[in-house]
Design a protein around this motif. Structure first.
Motif, PDB file in Angstrom:
ATOM      1  N   LEU A 176      43.404  29.261  45.402  1.00  0.00           N
ATOM      2  CA  LEU A 176      42.826  27.806  44.017  1.00  0.00           C
ATOM      3  C   LEU A 176      41.699  28.416  43.233  1.00  0.00           C
ATOM      4  N   GLN A 177      41.124  29.463  43.974  1.00  0.00           N
ATOM      5  CA  GLN A 177      39.666  29.551  42.921  1.00  0.00           C
ATOM      6  C   GLN A 177      39.891  31.030  43.053  1.00  0.00           C
ATOM      7  N   ARG A 178      40.692  31.859  43.087  1.00  0.00           N
ATOM      8  CA  ARG A 178      41.289  32.840  41.931  1.00  0.00           C
ATOM      9  C   ARG A 178      42.520  32.539  41.593  1.00  0.00           C
ATOM     10  N   MET A 179      43.001  31.601  41.129  1.00  0.00           N
ATOM     11  CA  MET A 179      43.862  31.018  39.926  1.00  0.00           C
ATOM     12  C   MET A 179      42.687  30.801  38.883  1.00  0.00           C
ATOM     13  N   ILE A 180      41.411  29.785  39.123  1.00  0.00           N
ATOM     14  CA  ILE A 180      41.323  29.233  38.126  1.00  0.00           C
ATOM     15  C   ILE A 180      40.041  30.151  38.054  1.00  0.00           C
ATOM     16  N   ALA A 181      39.667  31.444  38.412  1.00  0.00           N
ATOM     17  CA  ALA A 181      38.926  32.590  38.292  1.00  0.00           C
ATOM     18  C   ALA A 181      39.499  33.310  36.637  1.00  0.00           C
ATOM     19  N   PHE A 182      40.104  33.456  37.117  1.00  0.00           N
ATOM     20  CA  PHE A 182      41.229  34.012  36.036  1.00  0.00           C
ATOM     21  C   PHE A 182      41.806  33.462  35.085  1.00  0.00           C
ATOM     22  N   SER A 227      41.206  36.866  29.232  1.00  0.00           N
ATOM     23  CA  SER A 227      40.986  36.956  30.771  1.00  0.00           C
ATOM     24  C   SER A 227      41.660  37.338  31.861  1.00  0.00           C
ATOM     25  N   SER A 228      42.710  36.386  31.923  1.00  0.00           N
ATOM     26  CA  SER A 228      43.372  37.256  32.386  1.00  0.00           C
ATOM     27  C   SER A 228      44.424  39.011  32.674  1.00  0.00           C
ATOM     28  N   SER A 229      44.932  38.138  31.527  1.00  0.00           N
ATOM     29  CA  SER A 229      45.262  39.813  30.698  1.00  0.00           C
ATOM     30  C   SER A 229      44.269  41.035  31.486  1.00  0.00           C
ATOM     31  N   SER A 230      43.458  41.080  31.118  1.00  0.00           N
ATOM     32  CA  SER A 230      41.979  41.637  30.901  1.00  0.00           C
ATOM     33  C   SER A 230      41.695  42.113  32.717  1.00  0.00           C
ATOM     34  N   HIS A 261      49.183  40.133  41.592  1.00  0.00           N
ATOM     35  CA  HIS A 261      48.031  40.691  40.880  1.00  0.00           C
ATOM     36  C   HIS A 261      46.938  40.119  41.284  1.00  0.00           C
ATOM     37  N   LEU A 262      46.776  38.816  40.574  1.00  0.00           N
ATOM     38  CA  LEU A 262      45.425  38.552  40.224  1.00  0.00           C
ATOM     39  C   LEU A 262      45.612  37.853  41.140  1.00  0.00           C
ATOM     40  N   GLU A 263      46.458  36.420  40.867  1.00  0.00           N
ATOM     41  CA  GLU A 263      46.076  35.111  41.974  1.00  0.00           C
ATOM     42  C   GLU A 263      46.558  35.674  43.810  1.00  0.00           C
ATOM     43  N   GLU A 264      47.829  36.842  43.820  1.00  0.00           N
ATOM     44  CA  GLU A 264      47.640  37.096  45.251  1.00  0.00           C
ATOM     45  C   GLU A 264      48.038  36.879  45.547  1.00  0.00           C
ATOM     46  N   LEU A 265      49.539  36.196  44.968  1.00  0.00           N
ATOM     47  CA  LEU A 265      50.877  35.275  45.699  1.00  0.00           C
ATOM     48  C   LEU A 265      51.847  35.892  46.194  1.00  0.00           C
ATOM     49  N   SER A 266      52.713  35.593  47.322  1.00  0.00           N
ATOM     50  CA  SER A 266      53.656  36.137  47.902  1.00  0.00           C
ATOM     51  C   SER A 266      54.963  35.614  46.531  1.00  0.00           C
ATOM     52  N   ASN A 267      55.692  36.599  46.409  1.00  0.00           N
ATOM     53  CA  ASN A 267      56.963  36.814  45.730  1.00  0.00           C
ATOM     54  C   ASN A 267      57.566  35.378  45.787  1.00  0.00           C
ATOM     55  N   HIS A 268      57.679  33.799  47.070  1.00  0.00           N
ATOM     56  CA  HIS A 268      58.352  32.953  47.620  1.00  0.00           C
ATOM     57  C   HIS A 268      57.617  32.180  46.393  1.00  0.00           C
ATOM     58  N   GLU A 269      56.225  32.756  46.957  1.00  0.00           N
ATOM     59  CA  GLU A 269      55.479  31.506  45.668  1.00  0.00           C
ATOM     60  C   GLU A 269      55.429  31.571  44.567  1.00  0.00           C
TER      61      GLU A 269
END
Length: 211
Positions: free
Chosen positions: A33-39, A118-121, A166-174
Motif C-alpha cells: 500500500l505504501q508503494r501505491m501511495i508513493a507513486f 509522478s508514476s509515469s516518471s 513495475h512500480l507497485e510490484e504486483l503479481s499478474n494475478h493481482e
C-alpha cells in the motif's frame, strides 16, 4: 466469490479473529500500500501529506467496513484494502487541491485519484534503467524521451498494467483482479505494452545493451 487457499485462509482469519486479523493483515500488506501511495500521490501535495496519515485513515475505514466486506467478499482482501486506500488518496487530493481538482482528474491514468505524471516518471526511470546498461549514459536521455513518448501514446489500461507491475510490484494475478480482467488478458496486455516500450528504445541503445 473468492477462490484459492490463501484467500480462504484470510477469510477464515477475518471471520474468527476480526479486529486482530484486520490489524495483522493490514500490517502484512502495508508495504504494498505504501508503494501505491508513493507513486500515485500528487507531487503538488507531497510536502503537505504524509503517507502514514493516508494509511492510518485507510486502516480506520477498513475496520469500519470489514463487516460489509465479509458479508460479500467478491475480491481478495488485499484488492479490497487497495481500493479503500485508493479512495482515501482520492479524497486527500480533493481536500488539498480543491480548485485544481479538474486538472488532477484530467491527469488520472486508469484509476481515480492517481497522479500519472509522478508514476509515469518513476516508471520511465525504472524501465530506462532496466533496458539500458550503466555504460549507456550518452543515450539514456534519448531513451527516456522515447519511453515517455511511447507511454503517452499507449492505451491507459496498458500504461496502468506497467505501473502496477513495475512500480507497485504486483503479481499478474493481482493486476488482473485490480483491473477486473482475467489473468491471460492481464499477461497479454503486460507483454504487449513492454514490447512497445522496447521497440521505442533508440537503436543505438538496444545494440549497446545486446553487445
Amino acid at each position: 466469490m473468492i477462490t484459492g487457499i490463501d484467500c480462504a485462509d484470510e477469510l477464515f482469519r477475518l471471520r474468527t479473529g476480526r479486529d486482530q486479523a484486520v490489524a495483522e493483515l493490514f500490517s502484512h500488506y502495508r508495504s504494498k500500500l505504501q508503494r501505491m501511495i508513493a507513486f500515485r500521490l500528487d507531487r503538488r501535495i507531497v510536502g503537505k501529506v504524509d503517507a502514514d496519515d493516508i494509511l492510518q485513515d485507510a486502516f480506520l475505514e477498513t475496520v469500519r467496513r470489514i463487516d460489509d466486506y465479509l458479508a460479500q467478499p467478491s475480491v481478495p482482501f488485499f484488492v479490497w484494502l487497495r481500493q479503500i486506500t485508493q479512495q482515501i488518496l482520492t479524497d486527500t487530493h480533493r481536500r488539498y487541491l480543491n480548485a485544481q481538482i479538474r486538472d488532477v482528474h484530467r491527469e488520472v491514468a486508469l484509476e481515480s485519484g492517481g497522479q500519472p505524471e509522478s508514476s509515469s516518471s518513476g516508471l520511465i526511470a525504472q524501465l530506462a534503467d532496466s533496458l539500458t546498461s550503466p555504460s549507456q549514459c550518452a543515450v539514456r536521455a534519448e531513451a527516456v524521451a522515447e519511453l515517455r513518448n511511447a507511454l503517452d501514446q499507449m492505451a491507459e489500461i496498458d500504461r496502468e498494467v506497467l505501473v502496477l507491475r513495475h512500480l507497485e510490484e504486483l503479481s499478474n494475478h493481482e493486476v488482473a483482479q485490480i483491473l477486473g480482467i482475467d489473468k491471460f488478458a492481464a499477461s497479454k496486455r503486460y507483454l504487449r505494452a513492454l514490447e512497445r516500450l522496447r521497440q521505442a528504445m533508440p537503436p543505438a541503445a538496444e545494440n549497446t545493451h545486446d553487445a
